[in-house]
Design an enzyme around this catalytic site. Structure first.
Site, short mmCIF file in Angstrom:
data_model
loop_
_atom_site.label_atom_id
_atom_site.label_comp_id
_atom_site.label_asym_id
_atom_site.label_seq_id
_atom_site.Cartn_x
_atom_site.Cartn_y
_atom_site.Cartn_z
N HIS A 257 0.82 -1.67 -0.19
CA HIS A 257 0.12 0.03 0.36
C HIS A 257 0.63 0.91 0.33
CE1 HIS A 257 -3.97 -0.48 1.33
NE2 HIS A 257 -3.70 -2.44 0.46
N VAL B 14 1.57 4.03 -3.66
CA VAL B 14 1.10 5.31 -3.91
C VAL B 14 1.86 6.87 -3.10
CG1 VAL B 14 -0.06 6.83 -2.48
CG2 VAL B 14 -0.95 4.48 -2.68
N GLY C 227 5.66 6.12 -4.08
CA GLY C 227 6.06 5.17 -4.32
C GLY C 227 6.62 4.64 -2.67
N HIS D 186 -1.55 -12.75 -1.06
CA HIS D 186 -2.73 -13.34 -0.27
C HIS D 186 -2.94 -14.64 0.17
CE1 HIS D 186 -5.19 -9.96 -2.43
NE2 HIS D 186 -4.68 -9.89 -1.46
N THR D 187 -1.75 -15.47 0.21
CA THR D 187 -1.02 -16.74 1.14
C THR D 187 -1.14 -16.81 2.57
OG1 THR D 187 0.55 -18.61 1.22
CG2 THR D 187 1.07 -16.39 1.04
N ASP E 35 -6.58 -18.04 2.35
CA ASP E 35 -6.40 -20.16 1.89
C ASP E 35 -6.43 -20.41 3.15
OD1 ASP E 35 -4.26 -19.49 2.64
OD2 ASP E 35 -3.38 -19.38 1.16
#
Length: 382
Positions: free
Chosen positions: A124, A128, A130, A251-252, A298
């Site tokens: 994040h 934005v 850098g 997202h793991t 997951d």
């Protein structure tokens, strides 16, 4: 497996936080009104907290002014084209990596979800203006990146990890106030992956911190976007389809708010979702759900592995921006599907690509001594 995940859910509740998704949701957040307790289902594999976790940060006061001088810049011969080098602190703060890793390890031992939160924070921030720790800054008027709606689901653990690492570094007299918050974020993201069973790599260092943070600068990829829409954003950053698929593999680790899943369930179920998995999500994210409800990405929530891609192959991607990597029929979508298949069958290929993509991500928007500073307090400009 169910017993393990329910136990992990309890741990998440005890530490009072979850990790958010790295893409943003354009929809209006759901009402904060909590439904009657008699209607709340028992949490199955993907659960709704019995009590809302902490939703915002309670941050410590600013650190005291430093008696130490700021770090001198290394010679140009030690820098690459971005002004970064892996041995930037060799003579400035030789113990910086062990200091940061120790702090990250300590936070993970307190909260298993902090690794995911710290990794998300880095994405994040870098996407934005850098990799400049602008996301860490707070403005008195609330006009900062952290208070933009697209960052509202970033959780306390990520911020606390960076502040703990900063405190550990500054406690060393040789290092105090000579290491930028943005470099600490890069190291902490790497260590969060490694300490969760993922790969490690040499982090390029030498960033300076931003002087400002503005809510209006935030324009992150959305969870509702397809591959061409996501690639428009990634291409603007000089990142490829492989980078998109590899970085999405973050997202793991961790979980996401039900607010990012609602649009796939109501009023009709997204056809790219496996019907059985959709029913499971609806049990844990009913239409009246508490805004702090969440689902895990997951079944290996605290382990960095390639299970995320196996989920996509089974139409069990939690977010639309996840599943579209496997179902999009555009030319870029076909390319991303092939990459998903490769990573699902070859974890080492995923790890290699993830490292390459994290290095590329870490080179975005690098600030120099002329355009930034080394903050004494990551939350405030000097």
């Amino acid at each position: 497996m169910r017993a393990f995940l329910q136990a992990l859910l309890l741990v998440s509740l005890l530490v009072g936080t979850i990790a958010e998704c790295p893409f943003s949701d354009p929809q209006t957040p759901p009402s904060s009104e909590t439904p009657p307790s008699s209607e709340t289902p028992s949490p199955p594999t993907y659960g709704t907290p019995a009590a809302p976790p902490t939703s915002r940060i309670s941050l410590p006061p600013a650190l005291s002014p430093s008696p130490y001088e700021f770090a001198p810049a290394p010679s140009p011969s030690k820098m690459n084209g971005t002004g970064l080098s892996t041995d930037y602190y060799a003579n400035i703060c030789p113990n910086v990596e062990s200091l940061v890793q120790g702090a990250v390890q300590g936070m993970i031992s307190q909260s298993p979800i902090s690794a995911a939160a710290t990794l998300r924070l880095f994405f994040h921030d870098c996407f934005v203006t850098g990799c400049d720790a602008s996301l860490m800054m707070t403005n008195a008027n609330g006009d900062d990146e952290r208070n933009n709606g697209e960052n509202k689901f970033l959780r306390v653990d990520g911020y606390k990890t960076i502040l703990a690492a900063k405190a550990a570094v500054d406690a060393d007299p040789q290092c105090a106030y000579k290491v930028s918050c943005s470099d600490i974020m890069a190291l902490a993201a790497r260590d969060s992956v490694f300490l969760s069973g993922g790969p490690t790599w040499k982090v390029e260092l030498g960033r300076y911190d931003s002087l400002t943070s503005k809510a209006s600068d935030v324009d992150l990829p959305l969870t509702t976007e397809n591959v061409p829409e996501l690639m428009k954003r990634f291409s603007a950053q000089g990142l490829s389809v492989t980078d998109l698929v590899a970085l999405s593999g973050g997202h793991t680790l961790g979980a996401t708010s039900c607010a990012f899943v609602d649009s796939r369930l109501y009023p009709t179920v997204d056809p790219t979702l496996d019907p059985g998995f959709a029913s499971q999500l609806m049990n844990n994210c009913p239409s009246w759900h508490n805004p702090d409800s969440f689902v895990f990405f997951d079944q290996t929530v605290t382990t960095f592995d390639n299970n995320y891609y196996l989920m996509l192959q089974q139409k069990m991607g939690v977010l639309y921006s996840d599943e579209t990597l496997y179902t999009d029929t555009s030319s870029q979508g076909i390319e991303s599907k092939g990459i998903v298949d490769k990573f699902a069958t070859d974890q080492s290929a995923f790890f290699t690509a993830f490292v390459d993509s994290m290095v590329s991500l870490g080179r975005l928007g690098v600030k120099t001594a002329a355009t930034g500073e080394i903050r004494k307090d990551c939350l405030l400009p000097n």
